[in-house]
Design an enzyme around this catalytic site. Sequence first.
Site, PDB file in Angstrom:
ATOM      1  N   SER A  21      41.912  10.696 -14.341  1.00  0.00           N
ATOM      2  CA  SER A  21      41.384   9.854 -13.269  1.00  0.00           C
ATOM      3  C   SER A  21      42.576   9.417 -12.419  1.00  0.00           C
ATOM      4  O   SER A  21      43.498  10.191 -12.204  1.00  0.00           O
ATOM      5  CB  SER A  21      40.631   8.659 -13.872  1.00  0.00           C
ATOM      6  OG  SER A  21      40.194   7.773 -12.860  1.00  0.00           O
TER       7      SER A  21
ATOM      8  N   TYR B 279      36.712   9.928  -2.685  1.00  0.00           N
ATOM      9  CA  TYR B 279      37.744  10.175  -3.701  1.00  0.00           C
ATOM     10  C   TYR B 279      37.718   9.073  -4.755  1.00  0.00           C
ATOM     11  O   TYR B 279      37.755   9.342  -5.960  1.00  0.00           O
ATOM     12  CB  TYR B 279      39.126  10.255  -3.058  1.00  0.00           C
ATOM     13  CG  TYR B 279      40.232  10.393  -4.076  1.00  0.00           C
ATOM     14  CD1 TYR B 279      40.390  11.574  -4.795  1.00  0.00           C
ATOM     15  CD2 TYR B 279      41.110   9.343  -4.342  1.00  0.00           C
ATOM     16  CE1 TYR B 279      41.390  11.705  -5.752  1.00  0.00           C
ATOM     17  CE2 TYR B 279      42.109   9.465  -5.293  1.00  0.00           C
ATOM     18  CZ  TYR B 279      42.246  10.647  -5.991  1.00  0.00           C
ATOM     19  OH  TYR B 279      43.234  10.764  -6.945  1.00  0.00           O
TER      20      TYR B 279
ATOM     21  N   LYS C 234      37.065   9.376  -8.893  1.00  0.00           N
ATOM     22  CA  LYS C 234      37.977   8.906  -9.937  1.00  0.00           C
ATOM     23  C   LYS C 234      37.311   7.861 -10.831  1.00  0.00           C
ATOM     24  O   LYS C 234      37.582   7.793 -12.033  1.00  0.00           O
ATOM     25  CB  LYS C 234      39.255   8.370  -9.308  1.00  0.00           C
ATOM     26  CG  LYS C 234      40.090   9.421  -8.579  1.00  0.00           C
ATOM     27  CD  LYS C 234      40.706  10.441  -9.534  1.00  0.00           C
ATOM     28  CE  LYS C 234      39.982  11.749  -9.638  1.00  0.00           C
ATOM     29  NZ  LYS C 234      40.627  12.704 -10.573  1.00  0.00           N
TER      30      LYS C 234
END
Length: 309
Positions: free
Chosen positions: A167, A196, A200
């Site tokens: 991550s 994005y 993550k």
Amino acid sequence: MGNAWSLISQMFPPKPKWSVNDIPDLTGKVVIVTGGNTGCGKETVKALLAHGAKVYLAARSEEKAKEAITKLKEETGAEAIFLSLDLADLVSVRRGAEEFLSKEKQLHILFNNAGVMLAPMDMLTKQGYDLQFGTNVIGHFHFTQLLLPALLAAATPTEKARVITTSSSANYMGTLDFNVWKDSPARSKKASGDLYVQSKHGNVVFAVELARRYGEQNIISHSLNPGSIRTDLQRHLSPFANKMQDVFLFPADMGALTQLWAGTSPEAGKLNGEFMIPWARLGKARKETGDPAVGKKLWEWLELQCKDY
């Protein structure tokens, strides 16, 4: 304040107390590293080879992968095995998993390392998902699911199989919006950075849910922030942004450290469903990532997206 402090403090971590020299002997272990041809993935493959593991380097470009394999053999004396894998195409993901399963019965460690960051909004996966969420989360979910037979075959109460998902500190910056991961009017209102962040965050939610579902079957699942690392991930940034960010970035070998610790150390092998931070330390992800209801919802959504592939 807690999320902001976690994000900032991890940009400037203390000196590591663990190094690649502390990796145990991995002779007889079979490992896959996605995105192993460059950056943190390549450094991860290098360290694993140096400690005796049989490593499959999974990547989209055969040419770049074989260049990396040649270089790594020069550096370690050991040769990684190329595995064709395009995480942005669920058909390719199945093909890659099936190729691996045709060669190996067991998989001891899976590093879900590959990723895309700040891709232009017009870039989608083969099946029409946002490129970042599709690659970082959906592709890795499908790959992991297909490899579960080999992970379970390798897992024992004393030698547990591990799935390590990369991550980033971006997990602290937002939560999940299930309406924006496919090309749609809702997605068009989002910025690339927001998508994005969601990918993550999704990496951590997936990793925690995997631990929750398969921990009793001797599979360990951790996620991590590798740190602020200088890699090809920044390829979609402007030259100015790259130059500004470069001041705060560490080399790729440092970025491999935390995932190697999560994937090989006896300490991390006693834990499950945790979030690791630089350099090779136990940390905490954003609180919402551990919500069982969110984990269940994401898992079931991902299963639905992948069921025809």
